[in-house]
Design a protein around this motif. Structure first.
Motif, PDB file in Angstrom:
ATOM      1  N   ARG A   1       1.342   5.556  -8.001  1.00  0.00           N
ATOM      2  CA  ARG A   1       0.302   6.566  -8.276  1.00  0.00           C
ATOM      3  C   ARG A   1       0.881   7.885  -8.782  1.00  0.00           C
ATOM      4  O   ARG A   1       0.394   8.428  -9.786  1.00  0.00           O
ATOM      5  CB  ARG A   1      -0.525   6.765  -7.016  1.00  0.00           C
TER       6      ARG A   1
ATOM      7  N   TYR B   1       2.427   1.687  -3.406  1.00  0.00           N
ATOM      8  CA  TYR B   1       1.478   2.195  -4.388  1.00  0.00           C
ATOM      9  C   TYR B   1       1.324   3.712  -4.262  1.00  0.00           C
ATOM     10  O   TYR B   1       1.383   4.432  -5.256  1.00  0.00           O
ATOM     11  CB  TYR B   1       0.120   1.507  -4.211  1.00  0.00           C
ATOM     12  N   PHE B   2       1.120   4.210  -3.047  1.00  0.00           N
ATOM     13  CA  PHE B   2       0.849   5.637  -2.881  1.00  0.00           C
ATOM     14  C   PHE B   2       2.093   6.503  -3.034  1.00  0.00           C
ATOM     15  O   PHE B   2       1.990   7.671  -3.396  1.00  0.00           O
ATOM     16  CB  PHE B   2       0.185   5.906  -1.525  1.00  0.00           C
ATOM     17  N   LEU B   3       3.278   5.963  -2.782  1.00  0.00           N
ATOM     18  CA  LEU B   3       4.489   6.783  -2.896  1.00  0.00           C
ATOM     19  C   LEU B   3       5.161   6.688  -4.258  1.00  0.00           C
ATOM     20  O   LEU B   3       5.860   7.622  -4.659  1.00  0.00           O
ATOM     21  CB  LEU B   3       5.496   6.385  -1.812  1.00  0.00           C
TER      22      LEU B   3
ATOM     23  N   VAL C   1       0.839  -1.205   0.000  1.00  0.00           N
ATOM     24  CA  VAL C   1       0.000   0.000   0.000  1.00  0.00           C
ATOM     25  C   VAL C   1       0.875   1.256   0.000  1.00  0.00           C
ATOM     26  O   VAL C   1       0.628   2.196  -0.768  1.00  0.00           O
ATOM     27  CB  VAL C   1      -0.958  -0.013   1.221  1.00  0.00           C
TER      28      VAL C   1
END
Length: 114
Positions: free
Chosen positions: A42, A37-39, A34
């Motif tokens: 995305r 993915y966000f760092l 997770v």
């Protein structure tokens, strides 16, 4: 004398150590994925989308920097993949749209050749 006997451990005595099940691995790796993915994923997708929008919006008169560092003005949009760029007075080259490094200035349209 100085050598002592070594005894093998049985499986019952190691039940408390190590990873007992795959569930512990999932508990460790899901938060990692997770965060990854966000760092990383995305933001990279949003940059790619923004670049594609910039390349699609190139029109006549825009000043662009080509992949090799040449700076020129777009004189003609040939198709969705190619442009004609004037790099000097009377010197025009065809350039792939995907190899445009940067769109510098949105300029006024170039005068049509008569």
């Amino acid at each position: 004398m100085f050598i002592t006997q070594a005894f093998a451990q049985d499986a019952g005595s190691t039940a408390g150590g190590g990873f007992g099940s795959g569930m512990e691995m999932i508990i460790l790796f899901v938060p990692l994925l997770v965060i990854w993915y966000f760092l990383l994923i995305r933001p990279q997708r949003s940059q790619l989308k923004k670049r594609q929008e910039t390349l699609d919006a190139i029109r006549r008169g825009d000043q662009v920097v080509l992949g090799g560092g040449l700076i020129g003005k777009v004189t003609k949009v040939i198709d969705e993949k190619e442009l004609e760029v004037e790099i000097s007075d009377g010197v025009k080259v065809r350039a792939m749209r995907s190899l445009i490094a940067e769109v510098r200035v949105k300029g006024e349209p170039v005068k049509a050749d008569s």
